[in-house]
Write a protein that holds these residues in place. Structure first.
Motif, PDB file in Angstrom:
ATOM      1  N   LEU A 156      12.432   8.338  -3.798  1.00 12.77           N
ATOM      2  CA  LEU A 156      13.614   7.884  -3.051  1.00 12.77           C
ATOM      3  C   LEU A 156      13.628   6.356  -3.003  1.00 12.77           C
ATOM      4  O   LEU A 156      13.413   5.746  -1.955  1.00 12.77           O
ATOM      5  CB  LEU A 156      13.593   8.470  -1.628  1.00 12.77           C
ATOM      6  N   ASP A 157      13.844   5.751  -4.170  1.00 12.90           N
ATOM      7  CA  ASP A 157      13.829   4.288  -4.247  1.00 12.90           C
ATOM      8  C   ASP A 157      15.219   3.734  -3.945  1.00 12.90           C
ATOM      9  O   ASP A 157      16.020   3.502  -4.863  1.00 12.90           O
ATOM     10  CB  ASP A 157      13.331   3.846  -5.634  1.00 12.90           C
ATOM     11  N   TYR A 158      15.479   3.528  -2.664  1.00 14.18           N
ATOM     12  CA  TYR A 158      16.781   3.023  -2.204  1.00 14.18           C
ATOM     13  C   TYR A 158      16.560   1.897  -1.196  1.00 14.18           C
ATOM     14  O   TYR A 158      15.542   1.880  -0.499  1.00 14.18           O
ATOM     15  CB  TYR A 158      17.568   4.148  -1.509  1.00 14.18           C
ATOM     16  N   ILE A 197       8.033   9.437 -16.174  1.00 16.93           N
ATOM     17  CA  ILE A 197       8.625  10.660 -16.725  1.00 16.93           C
ATOM     18  C   ILE A 197      10.062  10.344 -17.142  1.00 16.93           C
ATOM     19  O   ILE A 197      10.843   9.841 -16.336  1.00 16.93           O
ATOM     20  CB  ILE A 197       8.622  11.797 -15.665  1.00 16.93           C
ATOM     21  N   ARG A 198      10.383  10.657 -18.374  1.00 16.37           N
ATOM     22  CA  ARG A 198      11.730  10.391 -18.869  1.00 16.37           C
ATOM     23  C   ARG A 198      12.228  11.576 -19.692  1.00 16.37           C
ATOM     24  O   ARG A 198      11.705  11.842 -20.774  1.00 16.37           O
ATOM     25  CB  ARG A 198      11.751   9.125 -19.749  1.00 16.37           C
ATOM     26  N   PRO A 199      13.234  12.310 -19.186  1.00 18.96           N
ATOM     27  CA  PRO A 199      13.820  13.374 -19.996  1.00 18.96           C
ATOM     28  C   PRO A 199      14.359  12.784 -21.298  1.00 18.96           C
ATOM     29  O   PRO A 199      14.701  11.593 -21.342  1.00 18.96           O
ATOM     30  CB  PRO A 199      14.963  13.902 -19.125  1.00 18.96           C
ATOM     31  N   GLY A 234      12.038   9.111 -10.618  1.00 20.85           N
ATOM     32  CA  GLY A 234      12.958   8.310  -9.826  1.00 20.85           C
ATOM     33  C   GLY A 234      14.315   8.230 -10.490  1.00 20.85           C
ATOM     34  O   GLY A 234      15.151   9.125 -10.399  1.00 20.85           O
ATOM     35  N   ARG A 235      14.522   7.127 -11.242  1.00 24.72           N
ATOM     36  CA  ARG A 235      15.834   6.821 -11.801  1.00 24.72           C
ATOM     37  C   ARG A 235      16.504   7.928 -12.615  1.00 24.72           C
ATOM     38  O   ARG A 235      17.737   8.075 -12.506  1.00 24.72           O
ATOM     39  CB  ARG A 235      15.767   5.498 -12.576  1.00 24.72           C
ATOM     40  N   PRO A 236      15.754   8.739 -13.386  1.00 24.21           N
ATOM     41  CA  PRO A 236      16.460   9.805 -14.105  1.00 24.21           C
ATOM     42  C   PRO A 236      17.210  10.756 -13.144  1.00 24.21           C
ATOM     43  O   PRO A 236      18.159  11.423 -13.553  1.00 24.21           O
ATOM     44  CB  PRO A 236      15.343  10.535 -14.850  1.00 24.21           C
TER      45      PRO A 236
END
Ligand code: C5P
Length: 245
Positions: free
Chosen positions: A16-18, A192-194, A222-224
């Protein structure tokens, strides 16, 4: 909800990087009903603090507080004591702080548990080499020689010696960590990157499926998810890929 789904969702840690509680709460609402782990890092904690963590616990989530403590042992002992009293399920320190510092983290958590009825001992893990660190950066800037995997395994062995429960590393290093520290020693893997998603500042990345095949216990994403047009769909697709692997 079938058992496979529940089990795999529990191994997904959503970062939850906000910059504020409202935006983080909005994502939590969008993911409602998915039994994932929630990760609160410095960006959110430094503004929303313990109250936000308590709100996640009230909703029934397991919470990983990712503050990566790295300080003198006495300060880390106190920090660990405070985080444990907050009721988090997992928190971390930097392995680079050394054996005494990692032992102090554990002692602080144990003291809090001993003092507080009903409190459960959190899982304490050590950050090895950040997943944004490449071999060149590690050798030439940080000044640590050898390969990233050698450094990660050395830090993991040190964390185990200190009595910690696992490490944060890239899923590329999970096999080597498990070989050195045993399969019960937890591996928490960011980076982790789809397939087809943007790498950003991460250097050592794998897809969710590859991370599961390599034996990661928990996948930090996170970002994905947070920047996806439909975060719920992104999370569901990641869980499906984890199940499929
Ligand atoms: O957005 P992204 O998927 O790259 O987010 C990864 C998350 O994992 C971030 O919250 C970052 O702080 C955290 N993390 C990391 N590498 C580590 C430890 C934590 O990327 N070694």
């Amino acid at each position: 909800m079938n058992t496979d789904y529940k089990q795999m969702a529990g191994r997904l840690m959503v970062a939850l990087d906000y910059p504020d509680a409202a935006q983080a709460a909005e994502l939590v609402q969008k993911l409602e009903g998915i039994p994932c782990y929630m990760k609160v890092g410095m960006e959110l904690f430094y503004t929303a603090g313990p109250d936000f963590v308590r709100s996640l616990k009230e909703k029934g989530y397991s919470v990983f507080l990712d503050l990566k403590m790295h300080d003198i042992p006495n300060t880390v002992r106190g920090g660990a004591h405070s985080l444990t009293r907050l009721g988090v399920d997992m928190f971390n320190v930097h392995a680079a702080g050394g054996l005494d510092m990692m032992r102090a983290a554990k002692a602080g958590a144990e003291a809090a548990v001993a003092e507080t009825p009903g409190l459960v001992m959190p899982v304490i893990i050590a950050v090895t080499q950040l997943t944004s660190t490449s071999q060149v950066v590690m050798n030439e800037e940080i000044g640590v020689g050898g390969t990233v995997e050698e450094s990660v395994v050395r830090y993991a062995s040190l964390a185990k010696k200190a009595g910690l429960h696992g490490v944060v590393a890239s899923s590329l290093e999970v096999e080597a960590i498990s070989a050195a520290c045993g399969r019960d020693f937890k591996t928490i893997t960011p980076g982790i990157r789809p397939e087809g998603s943007v790498t950003g500042d991460q250097a050592r990345v794998l897809t969710p499926g590859q991370a599961i095949v390599r034996g990661s216990h928990y996948l930090v994403v996170g970002r994905p998810i947070t920047t996806a047009p439909d975060p719920r769909l992104a999370a569901e697709q990641i869980i499906e890929e984890m199940i499929g692997a």
